[in-house]
Design an enzyme around this catalytic site. Structure first.
Site, mmCIF file in Angstrom:
data_model
loop_
_atom_site.group_PDB
_atom_site.id
_atom_site.type_symbol
_atom_site.label_atom_id
_atom_site.label_comp_id
_atom_site.label_asym_id
_atom_site.label_seq_id
_atom_site.Cartn_x
_atom_site.Cartn_y
_atom_site.Cartn_z
ATOM 1 N N CYS A 83 0.803 -1.232 0.000
ATOM 2 C CA CYS A 83 0.000 0.000 0.000
ATOM 3 C C CYS A 83 0.832 1.277 0.000
ATOM 4 O O CYS A 83 0.809 2.059 -0.951
ATOM 5 C CB CYS A 83 -0.950 -0.002 1.204
ATOM 6 N N HIS A 133 -2.788 6.761 3.809
ATOM 7 C CA HIS A 133 -1.750 5.783 4.138
ATOM 8 C C HIS A 133 -0.346 6.241 3.750
ATOM 9 O O HIS A 133 0.487 5.454 3.294
ATOM 10 C CB HIS A 133 -2.056 4.424 3.499
ATOM 11 N N ASP A 304 -3.452 0.330 -6.221
ATOM 12 C CA ASP A 304 -2.082 0.414 -5.707
ATOM 13 C C ASP A 304 -1.317 -0.894 -5.909
ATOM 14 O O ASP A 304 -0.105 -0.893 -6.103
ATOM 15 C CB ASP A 304 -2.044 0.874 -4.245
#
Length: 492
Positions: A83, A133, A304
């Site tokens: 991620c 993130h 991603d």
């Protein structure tokens, strides 16, 4: 490294009769409104999980229509299929050892401007909605403006996978709010509102969904009802016997099921998430049409990274197999070409930023390491034939103690070649062996091919200043605090 490669691309652009070039960017025709950008990406959506890619089970009618109107990057890959590393490369146009994010839950401190900062400088409004993130200060913490990498409009949470009970922070309000119901649907509603209210000036909007990442069985009931696990097609690279599976670090309530039944159960939930997000794609496309912005908007859909979903007996990401590395990538922009076209050239995560910049006539910063693919969109041949893929440091569910590996590889339009710290590991002919079941590494009949791919890989490693050490060497260089599994611990 990539300066020379980018100059080659720009020369090809001029030869293709496109726009003029000045200072490393495509110059817009005077008097034309710069295009908007709507960049939509999901978490852990593998390339094969769409109808347009030939999947017989998953229902994605809106993506299939979008694909028929888009450039379809058949060999798009995630540079580092995790991620935070992939997201950092999207934001910077850089490779993981340059921006320094090669594990999850660390702060991106980029060397060079982010994509939002570059577009802000060019007069664009910028916005981000959904999963971030990249902050590294706790997954539920408020992220102040100075840590938002330049984005103006902001409706974001660092990270959560509680899709039906999901919080976010609305711009500069430090009190958390809650998305209504299934978060991706409400995030899409807010994205539609943003599109409707920003039609008069150019804008860049990122919409980042948490699904179809696990937990797999939490999509709205209407979408879960679309899939009968017993009727799903199991890919041939999913093992038949339990001993050939490596279980994930955390088993769920279906752990007692036979492995292939469990794969079907999880796959049904995964596809349900995909279909829910597909409906959101339809709403976004309709909103753009209703606002009269279709001709003036670059629309991107990608992810991603992918998800193993039991293939090769593995789960989730961090692996060099296509299920983990390959991602969907659709780019629709009538200003460059109408009608769909499939592109064979390998396309990598760091290539996203320079491609969008050049399409919009925005200068590409010298800090960017990826290549603009605008000439390829216009019909020029790609000047490069291999995308670098890496796993710098195994961690989390695939820590070294659980079989995770450091690896480096190249993905061409036809082949995958990967080394780990012990030497050549994998070599696949993805054309004749699309499920990557026949490892050709170190065979006499493929020796010449392996040498050629090895040279390509070594060139990539030199270009990215990668000495391919063990993962903890790079962890120590960055000063990341990791536990005994090599994982950066985080606060929820």
């Amino acid at each position: 490294m990539n300066g020379m490669r980018r100059r080659n691309f720009l020369t090809a652009a001029g030869a293709a009769g496109g726009a003029g070039v000045l200072g490393g960017c495509r110059m817009m025709t005077p008097g034309l409104k710069p295009p908007n950008v709507v960049f939509v990406f999901a978490d852990q959506w593998r390339a094969s999980a769409t109808g347009y890619a030939g999947n017989p089970d998953v229902k994605t009618p809106h993506l299939d229509r979008l694909a028929s109107e888009s450039f379809r990057f058949k060999n798009a890959v995630s540079v580092c299929p995790v991620c935070s590393p992939a997201r950092a490369s999207i934001m910077t146009g850089q490779y993981p050892l340059t921006h320094g994010v090669f594990v999850n839950d660390v702060h991106l401190q980029q060397d060079g401007p982010s994509i939002a900062e570059v577009f802000n400088e060019a007069g664009y409004a910028t916005g981000f909605i959904g999963k971030w993130h990249l902050d590294g200060h706790g997954r539920s913490s408020y992220i102040p403006p100075e840590r938002r990498q330049g984005f103006g409009f902001w409706q974001v949470l660092e990270c959560t996978h509680r899709y039906n009970d999901s919080l976010y922070y609305d711009n500069n309000n430090p009190e958390a709010k809650r998305w209504r119901g299934y978060d991706a649907i409400d995030q899409t509603r807010h994205a539609v509102d943003y599109i409707r209210s920003h039609g008069d000036a150019p804008f860049v909007l990122f919409l980042s969904w948490g699904p179809p990442h696990a937990p797999y069985l939490t999509a709205p009931e209407a979408y879960r009802a679309m899939y009968d696990p017993g009727k799903l097609t199991i890919p041939p690279n999913v093992p038949e016997h339990a001993e050939d599976f490596i279980p994930p670090a955390k088993w769920d309530e279906h752990a007692a099921m036979e492995p292939r039944d469990r794969v079907r159960r999880i796959m049904a939930g995964y596809y349900a998430h995909c279909s829910a997000l597909d409906a959101c794609i339809g709403r976004l496309q309709q909103a753009i049409r209703d606002a009269g912005l279709e001709e003036d908007t670059i629309f991107v859909f990608t992810a991603d990274h992918g998800d193993m979903l039991g293939s090769h007996g593995l789960w989730k990401k961090q692996w060099p197999y296509d299920e983990s590395v390959c991602v969907p990538f659709l780019l629709k922009y009538p200003g460059v070409g109408k009608g769909g076209r499939e592109l064979e050239a390998p396309f990598n995560t760091p290539d996203i930023m320079p491609t969008l910049c050049e399409l919009c006539g925005v200068p590409v910063p010298s800090s960017v390491e990826g290549d603009s693919f605008v000439p390829v969109l216009k019909g020029a041949p790609a000047s490069d034939d291999a995308a670098l893929i890496v796993n710098i440091h195994p961690f989390g569910q695939w820590s070294a103690r659980r079989g995770g590996r450091e690896w480096r590889g190249v993905r061409t339009a036809r082949h995958t070649y990967v080394k780990d710290l012990n030497g050549p590991w994998l070599l696949f002919d993805n054309e004749s062996d699309p499920y990557q079941r026949n490892n050709l590494v170190d065979r006499p009949e493929t020796a010449q091919l392996q040498r050629r791919l090895e040279r390509l890989l070594q060139r990539r490693l030199r270009e990215t200043a990668d000495d391919f050490a063990d993962g903890m060497t790079f962890v120590r260089r960055q000063g990341y605090p990791v536990d005994e599994t090599g994982t950066v611990q985080y606060e929820e």
